[in-house]
Write a protein that holds these residues in place. Structure first.
Motif, PDB file in Angstrom:
ATOM      1  N   SER A 175       1.112  -1.072  -0.073  1.00 18.88           N
ATOM      2  CA  SER A 175       0.004   0.129   0.086  1.00 18.88           C
ATOM      3  C   SER A 175       0.676   1.231   0.056  1.00 18.88           C
ATOM      4  O   SER A 175       1.818   1.253   0.790  1.00 18.88           O
ATOM      5  CB  SER A 175      -0.935   0.008   1.244  1.00 18.88           C
ATOM      6  N   TRP A 176       0.475   2.133  -0.937  1.00 15.40           N
ATOM      7  CA  TRP A 176       1.381   3.360  -0.854  1.00 15.40           C
ATOM      8  C   TRP A 176       0.364   4.748  -1.351  1.00 15.40           C
ATOM      9  O   TRP A 176      -0.647   4.310  -1.933  1.00 15.40           O
ATOM     10  CB  TRP A 176       2.691   3.489  -1.645  1.00 15.40           C
ATOM     11  N   THR A 177       0.671   5.730  -0.940  1.00 16.11           N
ATOM     12  CA  THR A 177      -0.124   7.075  -1.194  1.00 16.11           C
ATOM     13  C   THR A 177       0.903   8.279  -1.290  1.00 16.11           C
ATOM     14  O   THR A 177       1.841   8.381  -0.900  1.00 16.11           O
ATOM     15  CB  THR A 177      -0.922   7.564   0.306  1.00 16.11           C
ATOM     16  N   LEU A 178       0.438   8.672  -2.756  1.00 16.77           N
ATOM     17  CA  LEU A 178       1.325   9.960  -2.987  1.00 16.77           C
ATOM     18  C   LEU A 178       0.598  11.247  -2.948  1.00 16.77           C
ATOM     19  O   LEU A 178      -0.679  11.072  -3.608  1.00 16.77           O
ATOM     20  CB  LEU A 178       1.879   9.827  -4.286  1.00 16.77           C
ATOM     21  N   MET A 179       0.723  12.323  -2.099  1.00 16.93           N
ATOM     22  CA  MET A 179      -0.322  13.372  -2.070  1.00 16.93           C
ATOM     23  C   MET A 179       0.678  14.837  -2.371  1.00 16.93           C
ATOM     24  O   MET A 179       1.766  14.877  -2.035  1.00 16.93           O
ATOM     25  CB  MET A 179      -0.700  13.685  -0.565  1.00 16.93           C
ATOM     26  N   TRP A 180      -0.138  15.709  -2.737  1.00 18.84           N
ATOM     27  CA  TRP A 180       0.255  17.047  -2.910  1.00 18.84           C
ATOM     28  C   TRP A 180      -0.800  18.066  -2.359  1.00 18.84           C
ATOM     29  O   TRP A 180      -2.001  17.838  -2.661  1.00 18.84           O
ATOM     30  CB  TRP A 180       0.568  17.419  -4.336  1.00 18.84           C
ATOM     31  N   ALA A 225      -4.365  16.951  -3.582  1.00 24.30           N
ATOM     32  CA  ALA A 225      -4.613  16.004  -4.669  1.00 24.30           C
ATOM     33  C   ALA A 225      -3.534  14.787  -4.684  1.00 24.30           C
ATOM     34  O   ALA A 225      -2.507  14.952  -3.904  1.00 24.30           O
ATOM     35  CB  ALA A 225      -4.314  16.615  -6.073  1.00 24.30           C
ATOM     36  N   GLY A 226      -4.118  13.786  -4.987  1.00 25.82           N
ATOM     37  CA  GLY A 226      -3.024  12.680  -4.732  1.00 25.82           C
ATOM     38  C   GLY A 226      -3.630  11.120  -5.285  1.00 25.82           C
ATOM     39  O   GLY A 226      -4.822  11.085  -6.016  1.00 25.82           O
ATOM     40  N   VAL A 227      -2.858   9.959  -5.189  1.00 25.76           N
ATOM     41  CA  VAL A 227      -3.096   8.838  -5.594  1.00 25.76           C
ATOM     42  C   VAL A 227      -2.638   7.771  -4.614  1.00 25.76           C
ATOM     43  O   VAL A 227      -1.700   7.953  -3.764  1.00 25.76           O
ATOM     44  CB  VAL A 227      -2.415   8.551  -7.033  1.00 25.76           C
ATOM     45  N   MET A 228      -3.594   6.775  -4.507  1.00 25.88           N
ATOM     46  CA  MET A 228      -3.490   5.859  -3.402  1.00 25.88           C
ATOM     47  C   MET A 228      -3.446   4.332  -4.180  1.00 25.88           C
ATOM     48  O   MET A 228      -4.493   4.160  -5.143  1.00 25.88           O
ATOM     49  CB  MET A 228      -4.348   5.639  -2.480  1.00 25.88           C
ATOM     50  N   ARG A 229      -2.725   3.605  -3.841  1.00 24.89           N
ATOM     51  CA  ARG A 229      -2.372   2.173  -4.393  1.00 24.89           C
ATOM     52  C   ARG A 229      -2.677   1.072  -3.427  1.00 24.89           C
ATOM     53  O   ARG A 229      -1.613   1.221  -2.131  1.00 24.89           O
ATOM     54  CB  ARG A 229      -1.431   2.231  -5.436  1.00 24.89           C
ATOM     55  N   GLN A 230      -3.149   0.195  -3.575  1.00 19.43           N
ATOM     56  CA  GLN A 230      -3.191  -1.024  -2.701  1.00 19.43           C
ATOM     57  C   GLN A 230      -3.276  -2.392  -3.637  1.00 19.43           C
ATOM     58  O   GLN A 230      -4.004  -2.406  -4.564  1.00 19.43           O
ATOM     59  CB  GLN A 230      -4.521  -0.930  -1.780  1.00 19.43           C
ATOM     60  N   GLN A 231      -2.404  -3.267  -3.058  1.00 22.02           N
ATOM     61  CA  GLN A 231      -2.492  -4.749  -3.760  1.00 22.02           C
ATOM     62  C   GLN A 231      -2.258  -5.807  -2.742  1.00 22.02           C
ATOM     63  O   GLN A 231      -1.477  -5.530  -1.802  1.00 22.02           O
ATOM     64  CB  GLN A 231      -1.180  -4.617  -4.800  1.00 22.02           C
ATOM     65  N   THR A 232      -3.188  -6.789  -2.980  1.00 19.51           N
ATOM     66  CA  THR A 232      -3.104  -8.039  -2.187  1.00 19.51           C
ATOM     67  C   THR A 232      -3.069  -8.963  -3.094  1.00 19.51           C
ATOM     68  O   THR A 232      -3.641  -9.329  -3.981  1.00 19.51           O
ATOM     69  CB  THR A 232      -4.188  -8.212  -1.385  1.00 19.51           C
ATOM     70  N   ASP A 233      -1.829  -9.850  -2.792  1.00 18.37           N
ATOM     71  CA  ASP A 233      -1.464 -11.030  -3.583  1.00 18.37           C
ATOM     72  C   ASP A 233      -1.515 -12.019  -2.571  1.00 18.37           C
ATOM     73  O   ASP A 233      -1.019 -12.534  -1.790  1.00 18.37           O
ATOM     74  CB  ASP A 233      -0.114 -10.844  -4.066  1.00 18.37           C
ATOM     75  N   TYR A 234      -2.814 -13.234  -2.832  1.00 17.56           N
ATOM     76  CA  TYR A 234      -2.977 -14.286  -2.047  1.00 17.56           C
ATOM     77  C   TYR A 234      -2.219 -15.309  -2.584  1.00 17.56           C
ATOM     78  O   TYR A 234      -1.915 -15.530  -3.804  1.00 17.56           O
ATOM     79  CB  TYR A 234      -4.534 -14.467  -1.995  1.00 17.56           C
ATOM     80  N   ASP A 235      -1.701 -16.114  -1.595  1.00 18.39           N
ATOM     81  CA  ASP A 235      -0.905 -17.443  -2.078  1.00 18.39           C
ATOM     82  C   ASP A 235      -1.874 -18.457  -2.377  1.00 18.39           C
ATOM     83  O   ASP A 235      -1.353 -19.583  -3.199  1.00 18.39           O
ATOM     84  CB  ASP A 235      -0.331 -18.079  -0.818  1.00 18.39           C
ATOM     85  N   GLU A 236      -3.366 -18.611  -1.755  1.00 17.18           N
ATOM     86  CA  GLU A 236      -4.078 -19.593  -2.439  1.00 17.18           C
ATOM     87  C   GLU A 236      -4.469 -19.523  -3.939  1.00 17.18           C
ATOM     88  O   GLU A 236      -4.994 -18.422  -4.259  1.00 17.18           O
ATOM     89  CB  GLU A 236      -5.262 -19.533  -1.643  1.00 17.18           C
ATOM     90  N   PRO A 237      -4.197 -20.568  -4.455  1.00 10.61           N
ATOM     91  CA  PRO A 237      -4.295 -20.754  -5.961  1.00 10.61           C
ATOM     92  C   PRO A 237      -5.967 -20.029  -6.391  1.00 10.61           C
ATOM     93  O   PRO A 237      -6.089 -19.485  -7.554  1.00 10.61           O
ATOM     94  CB  PRO A 237      -4.194 -21.925  -6.401  1.00 10.61           C
ATOM     95  N   GLY A 238      -6.916 -20.725  -5.784  1.00 11.90           N
ATOM     96  CA  GLY A 238      -8.229 -20.178  -6.039  1.00 11.90           C
ATOM     97  C   GLY A 238      -8.847 -18.895  -5.964  1.00 11.90           C
ATOM     98  O   GLY A 238      -9.874 -18.296  -6.313  1.00 11.90           O
ATOM     99  N   LYS A 239      -8.059 -18.127  -4.809  1.00 13.27           N
ATOM    100  CA  LYS A 239      -8.492 -16.963  -4.558  1.00 13.27           C
ATOM    101  C   LYS A 239      -7.775 -15.610  -5.427  1.00 13.27           C
ATOM    102  O   LYS A 239      -6.882 -15.916  -5.717  1.00 13.27           O
ATOM    103  CB  LYS A 239      -7.959 -16.623  -3.124  1.00 13.27           C
ATOM    104  N   GLN A 240      -8.696 -15.055  -5.851  1.00 15.12           N
ATOM    105  CA  GLN A 240      -8.360 -13.860  -6.861  1.00 15.12           C
ATOM    106  C   GLN A 240      -7.642 -12.593  -6.022  1.00 15.12           C
ATOM    107  O   GLN A 240      -8.057 -12.360  -4.891  1.00 15.12           O
ATOM    108  CB  GLN A 240      -9.663 -13.133  -7.479  1.00 15.12           C
ATOM    109  N   ASP A 241      -6.634 -12.002  -6.610  1.00 18.24           N
ATOM    110  CA  ASP A 241      -5.764 -11.278  -6.187  1.00 18.24           C
ATOM    111  C   ASP A 241      -6.575  -9.934  -6.341  1.00 18.24           C
ATOM    112  O   ASP A 241      -7.389  -9.732  -7.019  1.00 18.24           O
ATOM    113  CB  ASP A 241      -4.169 -10.930  -6.766  1.00 18.24           C
ATOM    114  N   ILE A 242      -6.081  -8.845  -5.387  1.00 19.52           N
ATOM    115  CA  ILE A 242      -6.990  -7.507  -5.370  1.00 19.52           C
ATOM    116  C   ILE A 242      -5.722  -6.425  -5.759  1.00 19.52           C
ATOM    117  O   ILE A 242      -4.757  -6.342  -5.062  1.00 19.52           O
ATOM    118  CB  ILE A 242      -7.715  -7.252  -3.971  1.00 19.52           C
ATOM    119  N   ARG A 243      -6.295  -5.620  -6.558  1.00 16.82           N
ATOM    120  CA  ARG A 243      -5.515  -4.340  -7.025  1.00 16.82           C
ATOM    121  C   ARG A 243      -6.581  -3.429  -6.963  1.00 16.82           C
ATOM    122  O   ARG A 243      -7.593  -3.207  -7.566  1.00 16.82           O
ATOM    123  CB  ARG A 243      -4.928  -4.717  -8.314  1.00 16.82           C
ATOM    124  N   PHE A 244      -6.216  -2.077  -6.305  1.00 16.45           N
ATOM    125  CA  PHE A 244      -7.053  -1.039  -6.169  1.00 16.45           C
ATOM    126  C   PHE A 244      -6.229   0.356  -6.197  1.00 16.45           C
ATOM    127  O   PHE A 244      -5.193   0.387  -5.700  1.00 16.45           O
ATOM    128  CB  PHE A 244      -7.483  -1.140  -4.858  1.00 16.45           C
TER     129      PHE A 244
END
Length: 66
Positions: free
Chosen positions: A11-16, A31-50
């Motif tokens: 997770s990271w955030t860049l703000m001005w 103003a800014g942008v925020m990025r979150q990413q979750t990478d699951y180890d379980e093969p059937g579970k979908q990764d999340i990107r936001f």
């Protein structure tokens, strides 16, 4: 311990922020942008990107609270 529930996340955030004057008002703009990413180890579970982009404006008399 069940390792299939493990995940790696980032997770990271860049703000001005800018504060300016307009007539007798102070305007704060953020103003800014925020990025979150979750990478699951379980093969059937979908990764999340936001990703979220945001703009926030505050106006007032005196100082603008961030």
């Amino acid at each position: 311990m069940d390792k299939t529930n493990d995940a790696e996340w980032t997770s990271w955030t860049l703000m001005w922020f800018n504060e300016s004057k307009y007539e007798s008002y102070r305007i704060g703009t953020e103003a800014g942008v925020m990025r979150q990413q979750t990478d699951y180890d379980e093969p059937g579970k979908q990764d999340i990107r936001f990703t979220r982009f945001f703009i926030r404006m505050i106006s007032g008399v005196g100082s603008v609270v961030r």
